[in-house]
Write a protein that holds these residues in place. Structure first.
Motif, PDB file in Angstrom:
ATOM      1  N   LEU A  42       1.044  -1.302   0.102  1.00 47.56           N
ATOM      2  CA  LEU A  42      -0.154   0.081   0.238  1.00 47.56           C
ATOM      3  C   LEU A  42       0.939   1.147   0.249  1.00 47.56           C
ATOM      4  O   LEU A  42       0.425   1.987  -0.561  1.00 47.56           O
ATOM      5  N   SER A  43       1.864   1.116   0.762  1.00 49.22           N
ATOM      6  CA  SER A  43       2.799   2.160   0.986  1.00 49.22           C
ATOM      7  C   SER A  43       3.232   3.116  -0.517  1.00 49.22           C
ATOM      8  O   SER A  43       3.404   3.897  -0.857  1.00 49.22           O
ATOM      9  N   ARG A  44       3.903   1.786  -0.956  1.00 52.15           N
ATOM     10  CA  ARG A  44       4.393   1.706  -2.305  1.00 52.15           C
ATOM     11  C   ARG A  44       3.687   2.501  -3.640  1.00 52.15           C
ATOM     12  O   ARG A  44       3.793   3.323  -4.520  1.00 52.15           O
ATOM     13  N   LYS A  45       2.524   2.342  -3.601  1.00 54.40           N
ATOM     14  CA  LYS A  45       1.441   2.103  -4.678  1.00 54.40           C
ATOM     15  C   LYS A  45       0.818   3.677  -4.492  1.00 54.40           C
ATOM     16  O   LYS A  45       0.828   4.123  -4.985  1.00 54.40           O
ATOM     17  N   HIS A  46       0.771   3.612  -2.968  1.00 58.36           N
ATOM     18  CA  HIS A  46       0.399   5.153  -2.559  1.00 58.36           C
ATOM     19  C   HIS A  46       0.941   6.337  -2.987  1.00 58.36           C
ATOM     20  O   HIS A  46       0.621   7.583  -3.533  1.00 58.36           O
ATOM     21  N   SER A  47       2.532   6.230  -2.549  1.00 60.25           N
ATOM     22  CA  SER A  47       3.586   6.817  -2.711  1.00 60.25           C
ATOM     23  C   SER A  47       3.754   6.865  -4.336  1.00 60.25           C
ATOM     24  O   SER A  47       4.539   8.066  -5.253  1.00 60.25           O
ATOM     25  N   GLN A  48       4.147   6.288  -5.352  1.00 61.19           N
ATOM     26  CA  GLN A  48       4.594   5.740  -5.858  1.00 61.19           C
ATOM     27  C   GLN A  48       6.338   5.533  -6.186  1.00 61.19           C
ATOM     28  O   GLN A  48       6.600   6.289  -7.377  1.00 61.19           O
ATOM     29  N   LYS A  49       6.832   5.900  -4.500  1.00 66.59           N
ATOM     30  CA  LYS A  49       8.378   5.207  -4.431  1.00 66.59           C
ATOM     31  C   LYS A  49       7.923   4.307  -4.007  1.00 66.59           C
ATOM     32  O   LYS A  49       7.440   3.419  -3.588  1.00 66.59           O
ATOM     33  N   HIS A  50       9.497   3.622  -4.120  1.00 66.18           N
ATOM     34  CA  HIS A  50       9.359   2.204  -3.201  1.00 66.18           C
ATOM     35  C   HIS A  50      10.518   2.342  -2.283  1.00 66.18           C
ATOM     36  O   HIS A  50      10.685   0.536  -2.100  1.00 66.18           O
ATOM     37  N   VAL A  51      11.207   2.736  -1.775  1.00 68.19           N
ATOM     38  CA  VAL A  51      12.058   2.550  -0.609  1.00 68.19           C
ATOM     39  C   VAL A  51      11.523   2.903   0.576  1.00 68.19           C
ATOM     40  O   VAL A  51      10.789   3.572   0.940  1.00 68.19           O
ATOM     41  N   ILE A  52      11.836   1.804   1.678  1.00 67.32           N
ATOM     42  CA  ILE A  52      10.939   1.527   2.620  1.00 67.32           C
ATOM     43  C   ILE A  52      12.422   1.390   3.650  1.00 67.32           C
ATOM     44  O   ILE A  52      13.824   0.964   3.817  1.00 67.32           O
ATOM     45  N   ALA A  73       9.378   5.874   0.124  1.00 68.23           N
ATOM     46  CA  ALA A  73       7.791   5.577   0.963  1.00 68.23           C
ATOM     47  C   ALA A  73       7.397   5.822   1.925  1.00 68.23           C
ATOM     48  O   ALA A  73       6.536   6.592   2.097  1.00 68.23           O
ATOM     49  N   ALA A  74       7.895   5.296   2.244  1.00 70.63           N
ATOM     50  CA  ALA A  74       7.809   4.838   4.103  1.00 70.63           C
ATOM     51  C   ALA A  74       8.514   4.917   5.055  1.00 70.63           C
ATOM     52  O   ALA A  74       9.489   4.473   4.398  1.00 70.63           O
ATOM     53  N   ILE A  75       8.545   5.156   6.326  1.00 69.48           N
ATOM     54  CA  ILE A  75       9.174   4.704   7.361  1.00 69.48           C
ATOM     55  C   ILE A  75       8.858   3.453   8.078  1.00 69.48           C
ATOM     56  O   ILE A  75       7.370   3.204   8.700  1.00 69.48           O
ATOM     57  N   LEU A  76       9.150   2.420   8.715  1.00 77.22           N
ATOM     58  CA  LEU A  76       8.258   1.113   8.860  1.00 77.22           C
ATOM     59  C   LEU A  76       8.997   0.566  10.084  1.00 77.22           C
ATOM     60  O   LEU A  76      10.485   0.997  10.974  1.00 77.22           O
ATOM     61  N   ILE A  77       8.732   0.914  11.550  1.00 75.13           N
ATOM     62  CA  ILE A  77       9.151   1.299  13.090  1.00 75.13           C
ATOM     63  C   ILE A  77       8.312  -0.093  13.877  1.00 75.13           C
ATOM     64  O   ILE A  77       7.077   0.937  13.676  1.00 75.13           O
ATOM     65  N   GLU A  78       8.707  -0.614  14.698  1.00 77.37           N
ATOM     66  CA  GLU A  78       8.514  -0.559  16.135  1.00 77.37           C
ATOM     67  C   GLU A  78       8.521   0.033  17.260  1.00 77.37           C
ATOM     68  O   GLU A  78       9.425   0.967  16.989  1.00 77.37           O
ATOM     69  N   VAL A  79       7.390   0.721  17.967  1.00 80.43           N
ATOM     70  CA  VAL A  79       7.178   1.682  18.327  1.00 80.43           C
ATOM     71  C   VAL A  79       7.989   1.031  20.050  1.00 80.43           C
ATOM     72  O   VAL A  79       9.372   1.472  21.014  1.00 80.43           O
ATOM     73  N   ILE A  80       8.379   0.008  20.439  1.00 79.57           N
ATOM     74  CA  ILE A  80       9.203  -1.007  21.108  1.00 79.57           C
ATOM     75  C   ILE A  80       9.276  -2.550  20.374  1.00 79.57           C
ATOM     76  O   ILE A  80       8.808  -3.557  19.606  1.00 79.57           O
ATOM     77  N   GLN A  81      10.708  -2.665  20.250  1.00 77.96           N
ATOM     78  CA  GLN A  81      10.679  -4.009  19.359  1.00 77.96           C
ATOM     79  C   GLN A  81      11.087  -5.209  20.503  1.00 77.96           C
ATOM     80  O   GLN A  81      12.363  -5.110  21.099  1.00 77.96           O
ATOM     81  N   GLY A  82      10.061  -5.793  20.186  1.00 77.19           N
ATOM     82  CA  GLY A  82       9.914  -7.209  20.576  1.00 77.19           C
ATOM     83  C   GLY A  82      11.252  -8.115  20.852  1.00 77.19           C
ATOM     84  O   GLY A  82      11.671  -8.333  21.697  1.00 77.19           O
ATOM     85  N   GLU A  83      11.139  -8.858  19.626  1.00 79.40           N
ATOM     86  CA  GLU A  83      12.305  -9.806  19.112  1.00 79.40           C
ATOM     87  C   GLU A  83      13.153  -9.553  18.708  1.00 79.40           C
ATOM     88  O   GLU A  83      14.682  -9.697  19.521  1.00 79.40           O
ATOM     89  N   ILE A 117       6.433  11.416   3.359  1.00 83.52           N
ATOM     90  CA  ILE A 117       6.735  10.305   3.950  1.00 83.52           C
ATOM     91  C   ILE A 117       5.259   9.249   4.285  1.00 83.52           C
ATOM     92  O   ILE A 117       5.253   9.643   5.913  1.00 83.52           O
ATOM     93  N   LEU A 118       5.693   8.354   4.280  1.00 80.44           N
ATOM     94  CA  LEU A 118       4.141   7.074   5.553  1.00 80.44           C
ATOM     95  C   LEU A 118       4.541   6.710   6.424  1.00 80.44           C
ATOM     96  O   LEU A 118       6.238   6.766   6.473  1.00 80.44           O
ATOM     97  N   LEU A 119       4.313   7.137   7.825  1.00 78.14           N
ATOM     98  CA  LEU A 119       4.935   5.808   8.306  1.00 78.14           C
ATOM     99  C   LEU A 119       3.618   4.906   8.748  1.00 78.14           C
ATOM    100  O   LEU A 119       2.907   5.009   8.830  1.00 78.14           O
TER     101      LEU A 119
END
Length: 384
Positions: free
Chosen positions: A105-115, A169-179, A202-204
């Motif tokens: 979804l983030s790539r299609k909406h933004s028409q950018k490809h890097v996350i 296109a987006a930043i993909l993040i965990e607020v707390i990294q579990g694993e 940039i989408l979050l």
């Protein structure tokens, strides 16, 4: 000989039943389950209201596919986005699937490809989610992965700013990294993320697969920050053990996920949705989330003497997602805890992760803390 692939490092016990926080193995031995199926059975094993919801639905309809309208999916979606910056939901079967949907979804909406993703993150084991994950051990042996991910150190402001160019296109993040070790997002990085997303369009995407559904003392962990997500991914605790995942997105993303862009055969089936609706009904009220936060503070207080005497380096996390950083490897302590009747899981080589059901009692927290203190204190050398 086994008829199963050997892709899991299984423990040498078989759990056959559970009720609340307590499970029993095939030999009849009972354990306090502070794994919750890795943050899945947030409301405990065999919760009567959830069992009832599933039984009632099982007598009406199991599957009809997403070719037809689903009023129950609509109701679940509304409960998940209520009071958030989000407006719509897509239902799937797991956290990895939810993250795959978010990537598409983030790539299609933004028409950018890097996350942009982060070191020590974990987003799943499908090919796209594995490529996004910031742990090399997950990727070894699979050859070239997707090149559209830039992985930077967690909580490194400068590295994030340098990575956020016009192709992102987006930043993909965990607020707390579990694993990754129960690592908590720094407040300073929150403001940097907000600024970058606003100024560079940039989408979050916030991965709440492990932290969501009240695990950290709020419905979603991001609610304890100033972050405003465009996409949130969920799974694990959403079904309390019944497979279901979800991707939530903002209103502006609606037109980018039209018919034919994405799909799933089983996602959002009536059985899963009936369970998830009951879960949100039980887990989302403020009275419940406040109680989770209080229990997390109480457990931290019970374990804090282990910091004073050097048995632990740190206690990290929020609510009932806690990581105990040991001075040595955690694996032997986890084995000793199991022998003493307490099930826990690691988060990296030196961290014991505590994930009890959110319905855990004060007495059960005290019992678990006593077991952990006895085990960890036995390693401390007392100067004569």
């Amino acid at each position: 000989m086994t008829f199963l692939f050997n892709n899991y490092a299984r423990r040498s016990l078989s759990i056959v039943k559970g009720k609340g926080t307590v499970v029993e193995d095939s030999s009849g031995k009972s354990y306090l389950d502070f794994t919750s199926g890795i943050a899945v059975t947030n409301l405990g094993h065999a919760h009567p209201a959830i069992v009832d919801a599933l039984q009632q639905q099982s007598e009406k309809l199991w599957h009809i596919s997403n070719l037809f309208e689903s009023p129950e999916q609509e109701k679940l979606a509304e409960s998940l986005v209520d009071g958030t910056p989000l407006a719509h939901a897509f239902f799937c079967n797991s956290g990895a699937e939810a993250n795959e949907a978010a990537i598409k979804l983030s790539r299609k909406h933004s028409q950018k490809h890097v996350i942009i993703t982060f070191e020590q993150s974990f987003h799943g084991r499908t090919f796209g989610a594995m490529s996004a994950t910031g742990q090399e051990k997950v990727k070894q042996g699979f050859g070239p992965l997707l090149e559209s991910f830039r992985t930077v150190p967690f909580n490194d402001k400068e590295a994030l700013v340098n990575a956020a160019d016009d192709q992102v296109a987006a930043i993909l993040i965990e607020v707390i990294q579990g694993e990754g070790g129960v690592n908590v997002l720094d407040h300073e990085l929150v403001e940097t993320i907000n600024t970058l997303c606003r100024e560079k369009n940039i989408l979050l995407i916030i991965d709440e697969v492990q932290t969501g559904i009240s695990r950290t003392g709020t419905r979603y962990a991001y609610e304890q920050t100033n972050l405003k997500p465009d996409i949130v991914t969920l799974a694990k605790g959403l079904g309390n053990g019944f497979p279901i995942g979800a991707m939530l997105g903002s209103e502006e993303l609606f037109d980018s996920f039209g018919p034919g862009t994405h799909g799933t055969t089983f996602g959002g089936n009536p059985l899963a949705v009936s369970v998830a609706r009951k879960v949100t009904e039980l887990a989302f009220p403020d009275s419940f989330t406040n109680e989770v936060a209080e229990k997390g503070s109480y457990l931290t207080k019970l374990l804090s003497p282990l910091l004073d005497n050097g048995a632990l380096k740190a206690i990290r996390g929020k609510g009932l997602l806690l990581g105990l950083e040991c001075t040595d490897e955690a694996a032997p302590f986890i084995k000793q805890a199991e022998e003493a009747g307490l099930l826990v899981v690691p988060a990296g080589p030196n961290v014991i992760r505590l994930l009890p059901p959110l319905t855990v009692s004060k007495e059960e927290l005290e019992q678990a803390a006593d077991i952990l203190k006895n085990i960890l204190l036995s390693t401390v050398t007392i100067d004569s």
